[in-house]
Scaffold this motif. Structure first.
Motif, PDB file in Angstrom:
ATOM      1  N   ASP A  23       0.832  -1.206   0.000  1.00 43.34           N
ATOM      2  CA  ASP A  23       0.000   0.000   0.000  1.00 43.34           C
ATOM      3  C   ASP A  23       0.872   1.264   0.000  1.00 43.34           C
ATOM      4  O   ASP A  23       0.594   2.221  -0.725  1.00 43.34           O
ATOM      5  N   SER A  24       1.917   1.254   0.837  1.00 42.82           N
ATOM      6  CA  SER A  24       2.801   2.416   0.917  1.00 42.82           C
ATOM      7  C   SER A  24       3.561   2.612  -0.386  1.00 42.82           C
ATOM      8  O   SER A  24       3.693   3.738  -0.882  1.00 42.82           O
ATOM      9  N   LEU A  25       4.052   1.516  -0.964  1.00 42.96           N
ATOM     10  CA  LEU A  25       4.853   1.594  -2.182  1.00 42.96           C
ATOM     11  C   LEU A  25       4.076   2.186  -3.350  1.00 42.96           C
ATOM     12  O   LEU A  25       4.629   2.930  -4.166  1.00 42.96           O
ATOM     13  N   THR A  26       2.797   1.864  -3.451  1.00 47.08           N
ATOM     14  CA  THR A  26       2.008   2.281  -4.609  1.00 47.08           C
ATOM     15  C   THR A  26       1.203   3.557  -4.366  1.00 47.08           C
ATOM     16  O   THR A  26       0.546   4.046  -5.276  1.00 47.08           O
ATOM     17  N   MET A  27       1.241   4.082  -3.159  1.00 49.39           N
ATOM     18  CA  MET A  27       0.507   5.320  -2.868  1.00 49.39           C
ATOM     19  C   MET A  27       0.988   6.440  -3.788  1.00 49.39           C
ATOM     20  O   MET A  27       2.183   6.669  -3.934  1.00 49.39           O
ATOM     21  N   GLY A  28       0.046   7.109  -4.439  1.00 45.06           N
ATOM     22  CA  GLY A  28       0.412   8.213  -5.321  1.00 45.06           C
ATOM     23  C   GLY A  28       1.323   7.807  -6.457  1.00 45.06           C
ATOM     24  O   GLY A  28       2.163   8.593  -6.899  1.00 45.06           O
ATOM     25  N   ALA A  29       1.152   6.574  -6.955  1.00 42.12           N
ATOM     26  CA  ALA A  29       2.013   6.031  -8.017  1.00 42.12           C
ATOM     27  C   ALA A  29       3.478   6.026  -7.608  1.00 42.12           C
ATOM     28  O   ALA A  29       4.380   6.071  -8.453  1.00 42.12           O
ATOM     29  N   GLY A  30       3.728   5.952  -6.307  1.00 43.07           N
ATOM     30  CA  GLY A  30       5.098   5.901  -5.812  1.00 43.07           C
ATOM     31  C   GLY A  30       5.873   7.192  -5.975  1.00 43.07           C
ATOM     32  O   GLY A  30       7.096   7.215  -5.835  1.00 43.07           O
ATOM     33  N   ASN A  83       1.619 -10.637  -3.752  1.00 46.93           N
ATOM     34  CA  ASN A  83       0.189 -10.868  -4.031  1.00 46.93           C
ATOM     35  C   ASN A  83      -0.594  -9.561  -3.980  1.00 46.93           C
ATOM     36  O   ASN A  83      -1.495  -9.336  -4.799  1.00 46.93           O
ATOM     37  N   ALA A  84      -0.260  -8.707  -3.021  1.00 45.00           N
ATOM     38  CA  ALA A  84      -0.958  -7.423  -2.924  1.00 45.00           C
ATOM     39  C   ALA A  84      -0.652  -6.542  -4.131  1.00 45.00           C
ATOM     40  O   ALA A  84      -1.537  -5.853  -4.658  1.00 45.00           O
ATOM     41  N   LEU A  85       0.606  -6.564  -4.580  1.00 44.09           N
ATOM     42  CA  LEU A  85       0.983  -5.722  -5.718  1.00 44.09           C
ATOM     43  C   LEU A  85       0.272  -6.125  -6.996  1.00 44.09           C
ATOM     44  O   LEU A  85      -0.052  -5.274  -7.828  1.00 44.09           O
ATOM     45  N   GLN A 116       4.426  -7.977 -10.244  1.00 44.80           N
ATOM     46  CA  GLN A 116       4.082  -6.764 -10.969  1.00 44.80           C
ATOM     47  C   GLN A 116       2.629  -6.419 -10.709  1.00 44.80           C
ATOM     48  O   GLN A 116       1.802  -7.307 -10.466  1.00 44.80           O
ATOM     49  N   GLY A 117       2.327  -5.125 -10.783  1.00 46.84           N
ATOM     50  CA  GLY A 117       0.951  -4.691 -10.676  1.00 46.84           C
ATOM     51  C   GLY A 117       0.204  -4.912 -11.972  1.00 46.84           C
ATOM     52  O   GLY A 117       0.745  -5.455 -12.949  1.00 46.84           O
ATOM     53  N   LEU A 169       8.156  -5.438  -7.955  1.00 45.63           N
ATOM     54  CA  LEU A 169       8.946  -5.822  -6.785  1.00 45.63           C
ATOM     55  C   LEU A 169      10.048  -6.778  -7.232  1.00 45.63           C
ATOM     56  O   LEU A 169       9.796  -7.753  -7.946  1.00 45.63           O
ATOM     57  N   TYR A 170      11.274  -6.469  -6.799  1.00 44.75           N
ATOM     58  CA  TYR A 170      12.450  -7.245  -7.172  1.00 44.75           C
ATOM     59  C   TYR A 170      13.103  -7.805  -5.910  1.00 44.75           C
ATOM     60  O   TYR A 170      12.984  -7.243  -4.821  1.00 44.75           O
ATOM     61  N   VAL A 171      13.855  -8.895  -6.085  1.00 39.46           N
ATOM     62  CA  VAL A 171      14.561  -9.526  -4.968  1.00 39.46           C
ATOM     63  C   VAL A 171      15.976  -9.866  -5.405  1.00 39.46           C
ATOM     64  O   VAL A 171      16.204 -10.340  -6.531  1.00 39.46           O
ATOM     65  N   THR A 172      16.942  -9.623  -4.496  1.00 38.90           N
ATOM     66  CA  THR A 172      18.315 -10.048  -4.711  1.00 38.90           C
ATOM     67  C   THR A 172      18.977 -10.229  -3.354  1.00 38.90           C
ATOM     68  O   THR A 172      18.310 -10.136  -2.312  1.00 38.90           O
ATOM     69  N   ASP A 173      20.294 -10.459  -3.354  1.00 35.31           N
ATOM     70  CA  ASP A 173      20.978 -10.671  -2.073  1.00 35.31           C
ATOM     71  C   ASP A 173      21.851  -9.476  -1.732  1.00 35.31           C
ATOM     72  O   ASP A 173      22.102  -8.591  -2.557  1.00 35.31           O
TER      73      ASP A 173
END
Length: 551
Positions: A293-300, A326-328, A363-364, A378-382
């Motif tokens: 929700d925070s990430l996508t608020m106002g198109a980020g 899942n939310a995204l 992805q949205g 959303l991306y993931v790495t180490d």
């Protein structure tokens, strides 16, 4: 109010001769037909700055009550614009109407806050050390300190907040509160919105019978107007919110002047979120959903958008990633402020996706036929990949974030030491995490202007305690905030008066304290308690008492 496409220089409305420009609707990807705005140039800059310089000594000496009334009049005039302002801002930015209504309320609220700050007078820092003629081995002279405004200020309207960080936004409000005339360069993405708000300020200047140079609004294509403003010898400070590239360009101009001046530039921040083991074990899914929700608020498109997440690898982190992903996937694509911002976001996500060992996990919803609309990602790495890839530290300025898997707490600490200066850093913790959080806090205090717990950084309260600033590159000067009551300090400097006769002292330092202010006198805070006099129709006190407060 009829928009004419003219700039406001003092009390005049003038059409610039530096070319024409129409406002743009990012949702329809088309120009707004009327009006055509005339762009300014060096001649308009010179006229506006000249008027501001002429107004400076008059404006800074008006009573605190009158200055506060002027700032409140701006707030009232903005409200009087009604739906016309919201409709125009919606057309020029694509931002939802409820968001713009909230931003208008915030803009008015911060103006009213600064009116209160002015009336209180604490910002003046009134300090008196009385003479001690009998002191041995040497007597002490009478010394009195108060703060005065730096001089005319140039403010650059921000793209992502057409009201709260623009013509009458925090930079303008705090500079006017300090007693400094303001020249605003309107952002090209919301010319009509800027013109409407500019008229509201211009009207307030007239209503309060202030010098016309207290406020001007300029339009300018390209860099000419902005560079001319920052380089002008009569401009004494700059307020800017925008890209790192733009902010550093202004800093270079300001530093190259014969008289360098401060540029208070809010620039680049990815606002890391650290997820601790106890918090993840107890509520990973809830944190994931709230993060989305925070990430996508106002198109980020917030300077406090959570663009980096750091946690120790394990099943609980997987639960967070699954819930956030899942939310995204259900988040619709949203119109971004300009085609340029949209293109930069797309390029940023493509760059991150190309980094080795980076996986896009969610992805949205796709944009479809909607113009300039950002799809969340959303991306993931180490951690090792982050520590060796500068691309992962760049602000994407949109609804995208990278999750970093750390092997253990020591590697998490390395990430914290590695990241650049930030506006915010967030901790998601439970009671079991306090010991580890205590180990991390000294690092975070060096890295961020605001540290928050069990929330998300989007949303900046306008109040006395707020800090919206941070170490480079989040801002160009980590000593100050651009939001909150202490933002006024950016546009003030101390002046000390030695043995000046009482009749010549500013009222804030006169022995009788005619303004009735708290003052630091001979090392003790003193406040009036008994009203016995009258200045400007208000009663003030001369009888005083002391109160022990920390300095």
């Amino acid at each position: 109010m009829i928009l004419t496409g003219e700039m406001l220089i003092g009390f005049s409305a003038l059409r610039g001769t530096g070319g024409d420009k129409r406002a743009f609707n990012p949702a329809t990807n088309s120009d707004i037909a009327e009006p055509v705005f005339g762009m300014g140039g060096s001649e308009e800059v010179e006229r506006a700055v000249s008027l501001a310089a002429q107004a400076f000594d008059v404006y800074r000496h008006v009573t605190l009550a009158k200055r506060a009334a002027f700032i409140e009049a701006i707030a009232e005039n903005i409200l009087k614009l009604g739906d016309e302002l919201i409709e125009r801002a919606h057309a020029e930015t694509g931002l939802p109407v409820p968001r713009l209504q909230g931003e208008r309320a915030r803009t008015v609220g911060q103006l009213r806050l600064f009116a209160k700050v002015v009336r209180d007078g604490h910002f003046l820092g009134s300090t008196i050390d009385h003479a001690q003629p009998e002191r041995q081995p040497l007597p002490r002279v009478d010394l009195r300190l108060a703060k005065m405004p730096l001089g005319p200020v140039a403010v650059f309207g921000a793209s992502n907040f057409p009201l709260a960080f623009s013509v009458a936004g925090g930079d303008t409000a705090s500079a006017l509160a300090a007693g400094a005339p303001v020249i605003v360069k309107a952002h090209g993405a919301h010319l009509g919105t800027s013109a409407l708000v500019g008229r509201a300020i211009q009207r307030a200047v007239k209503e309060q019978d202030l010098p016309e140079g207290v406020f001007s609004l300029l339009f300018g294509a390209g860099r000419n107007v902005g560079e001319a403003l920052v380089g002008h010898p009569q401009i004494k400070a700059v307020g800017f919110t925008g890209s790192r590239q733009g902010g550093l360009a202004l800093v270079r101009i300001a530093n190259a002047r014969p008289e360098p001046i401060p540029v208070y530039a809010e620039m680049s921040s990815i606002n890391p979120v650290f997820l601790f083991p106890g918090a993840l074990a107890s509520r990973a899914e809830a944190i994931g959903r709230a993060f989305a929700d925070s990430l996508t608020m106002g198109a980020g498109q917030f300077c406090t958008n959570p663009g980096l997440v750091v946690a120790i690898d394990g099943p609980d982190l997987d639960r967070f990633i699954g819930a956030a992903g899942n939310a995204l996937t259900t988040k619709p694509a949203q119109t971004m402020l300009t085609p340029g911002i949209f293109d930069a976001y797309c390029e940023g996500t493509r760059t991150v996706a190309k980094v080795p060992d980076v996986t896009r996990v969610a992805q949205g919803e796709p944009a479809g036929k909607r113009q300039n609309s950002a799809q969340a990602a959303l991306y993931v790495t180490d951690a090792q990949r982050l520590l060796t890839s500068t691309e992962l530290e760049a602000e994407m300025f949109g609804p995208a974030s990278v999750v970093i898997r750390a092997r253990d707490f020591d590697e998490l600490l390395k990430v914290a030491e590695h990241v650049e200066g930030q506006l915010t850093i967030t901790l998601q913790i439970d009671a079991a995490d306090h010991a580890d959080a205590r180990r991390l806090l000294p690092v975070l205090e060096r890295k961020a202007g605001r540290i928050l717990v069990n929330g998300f950084p989007t949303g900046v309260e306008v109040c006395h305690a707020m800090v919206h600033g941070g170490p480079f590159p989040s801002t160009s000067n980590s000593m100050f905030t651009s939001v909150g009551a202490t933002a006024i300090d950016r546009f003030l400097r101390p002046v000390c008066y030695q043995d000046l006769p009482d009749a010549l002292l500013p009222d804030v330092l006169k022995e009788a304290n005619p303004l009735g202010l708290w003052r630091l006198v001979d090392g003790e805070f003193i406040t009036p308690t008994q009203a016995v006099g009258c200045v400007d129709g208000l009663q003030f006190a001369t009888k005083q008492r002391t109160m022990n407060l920390p300095i």
